[in-house]
Write an enzyme that holds these catalytic residues in place. Structure first.
Site, PDB file in Angstrom:
ATOM      1  N   HIS A 177      41.763  30.707  28.625  1.00  7.81           N
ATOM      2  CA  HIS A 177      41.406  30.391  29.938  1.00  7.81           C
ATOM      3  C   HIS A 177      42.497  30.723  30.924  1.00  7.81           C
ATOM      4  O   HIS A 177      43.617  30.006  30.907  1.00  7.81           O
ATOM      5  CB  HIS A 177      40.676  28.998  29.761  1.00  7.81           C
ATOM      6  CG  HIS A 177      40.074  28.575  31.061  1.00  7.81           C
ATOM      7  ND1 HIS A 177      38.763  29.056  31.336  1.00  7.81           N
ATOM      8  CD2 HIS A 177      40.551  27.694  32.175  1.00  7.81           C
ATOM      9  CE1 HIS A 177      38.410  28.328  32.642  1.00  7.81           C
ATOM     10  NE2 HIS A 177      39.357  27.668  33.006  1.00  7.81           N
ATOM     11  N   HIS A 202      39.077  31.874  35.503  1.00  6.79           N
ATOM     12  CA  HIS A 202      38.324  31.155  36.373  1.00  6.79           C
ATOM     13  C   HIS A 202      38.844  31.371  37.785  1.00  6.79           C
ATOM     14  O   HIS A 202      40.115  30.826  38.053  1.00  6.79           O
ATOM     15  CB  HIS A 202      38.484  29.658  35.779  1.00  6.79           C
ATOM     16  CG  HIS A 202      37.905  28.655  36.495  1.00  6.79           C
ATOM     17  ND1 HIS A 202      38.261  27.322  36.476  1.00  6.79           N
ATOM     18  CD2 HIS A 202      36.975  28.571  37.479  1.00  6.79           C
ATOM     19  CE1 HIS A 202      37.453  26.435  36.849  1.00  6.79           C
ATOM     20  NE2 HIS A 202      36.708  27.314  37.749  1.00  6.79           N
ATOM     21  N   ASP A 248      34.871  22.421  31.604  1.00  7.64           N
ATOM     22  CA  ASP A 248      36.623  22.566  32.043  1.00  7.64           C
ATOM     23  C   ASP A 248      36.712  21.139  32.629  1.00  7.64           C
ATOM     24  O   ASP A 248      36.179  20.880  33.636  1.00  7.64           O
ATOM     25  CB  ASP A 248      36.201  23.722  32.899  1.00  7.64           C
ATOM     26  CG  ASP A 248      37.875  24.095  33.207  1.00  7.64           C
ATOM     27  OD1 ASP A 248      38.680  23.236  32.832  1.00  7.64           O
ATOM     28  OD2 ASP A 248      37.815  24.928  33.973  1.00  7.64           O
TER      29      ASP A 248
HETATM   30  C1  DX5 Z   1      41.164  22.563  36.603  1.00  9.38           C
HETATM   31  C2  DX5 Z   1      41.126  23.779  35.913  1.00  9.38           C
HETATM   32  C3  DX5 Z   1      41.191  23.474  34.386  1.00  9.38           C
HETATM   33  C4  DX5 Z   1      42.289  22.643  33.942  1.00  9.38           C
HETATM   34  C5  DX5 Z   1      41.703  21.942  32.563  1.00  9.38           C
HETATM   35  O1  DX5 Z   1      40.992  22.995  37.923  1.00  9.38           O
HETATM   36  O2  DX5 Z   1      39.811  24.757  36.107  1.00  9.38           O
HETATM   37  O3  DX5 Z   1      40.905  24.592  33.600  1.00  9.38           O
HETATM   38  O4  DX5 Z   1      43.451  23.551  33.505  1.00  9.38           O
HETATM   39  O5  DX5 Z   1      42.977  21.233  32.574  1.00  9.38           O
HETATM   40  P1  DX5 Z   1      42.600  19.616  31.474  1.00  9.38           P
HETATM   41  O6  DX5 Z   1      42.338  20.130  30.245  1.00  9.38           O
HETATM   42  O7  DX5 Z   1      44.272  19.324  31.538  1.00  9.38           O
HETATM   43  O8  DX5 Z   1      41.677  18.899  32.109  1.00  9.38           O
HETATM   44 ZN    ZN Z   2      39.532  26.450  34.610  1.00 10.64          ZN
END
Ligand code: DX5
Ligand code: ZN
Length: 224
Positions: free
Chosen positions: A35, A68, A181
């Protein structure tokens, strides 16, 4: 039908000074997708990486890149990410008025098209887009930063999308991934899986403790 569980570790939580080796290590530890969180300091209040980094990372893994895009405008950059080696390109309807066109653009480049929704966006708003999507990403934090707490309202959205996707795909060859996510750890992973998610993004929980821990981290997220 809920698809087999896949994990998509977010390299936002990796060591940015050593990203190639981080991608190799998390792939070897069992990541299904990689990702890549792209932020523009405009749609979200943070800046991360662009297509040059995706291109540089491409030779380091054979796993699909799950990109993303948290950027606005998004259309002018889609082709650059596709050429750099993205496999799935996910965009936000909140980032512009013509998300349907963006999905067509992604598919026209031969990539899988994803649609992401913020915690404040009603789940019904993506229903008209499902026929043109290969993945739906439910944000369980407000996008912009890793390490935030899981927002439980995502669970109802996941369940609603599970039912809608199943109805749309039943009896066809179609496949739409249901991804979540933000704030995913072994506890919330079990809850979103029970609600119907099939792809889990995890940054903090995947990369915690450094490379010796990656395999155990991913195993814990799978609930094994
Ligand atoms: C947030 C991102 C996520 C983030 C998730 O804007 O889209 O993908 O990296 O991080 P964790 O797993 O630490 O919540
Ligand atoms: Zn993300």
């Amino acid at each position: 039908m809920q698809l087999p569980l896949r994990l998509s570790p977010s390299i936002l939580a990796a060591d940015f000074a050593d990203l190639g080796n981080e991608v190799r290590a998390i792939s070897a530890a069992g990541a299904d997708y990689i990702h890549v969180d792209v932020m523009d300091g405009h749609f979200v209040p943070n800046l991360t990486i662009g297509p040059a980094v995706v291109r540089a990372l491409r030779p380091h893994t054979d796993r699909p890149f799950d990109v993303h895009l948290m950027i606005s405008p998004v259309d002018p950059y889609v082709a650059a990410f596709a050429e750099a080696g993205a496999d799935i390109i996910t965009v936000h309807p909140e980032a512009g008025p013509h998300v349907h066109r963006t999905l067509q653009l992604v598919r026209g480049l031969g990539k899988r098209a994803g649609i992401a929704i913020n915690p404040g966006t009603p789940v019904e708003s993506v229903f008209p887009l499902l026929p043109d999507a290969d993945l739906v990403l439910v944000m369980s934090v407000n996008p912009g930063f890793g390490g935030q707490g899981f927002i439980p309202g995502a669970l109802d959205k996941i369940a609603a999308l599970r039912a809608r996707i199943d109805a749309l795909c039943a009896g066809t060859e179609r496949r739409i991934d249901l991804e979540v996510d933000g704030g995913i750890n072994p506890q919330t992973a079990a809850r979103v899986r029970a609600a119907g998610a099939d792809v889990l993004v995890a940054g903090t929980a995947a990369f915690a403790g450094g490379r010796p821990r990656y395999e155990a981290n991913l195993r814990a997220l799978r609930g094994a």
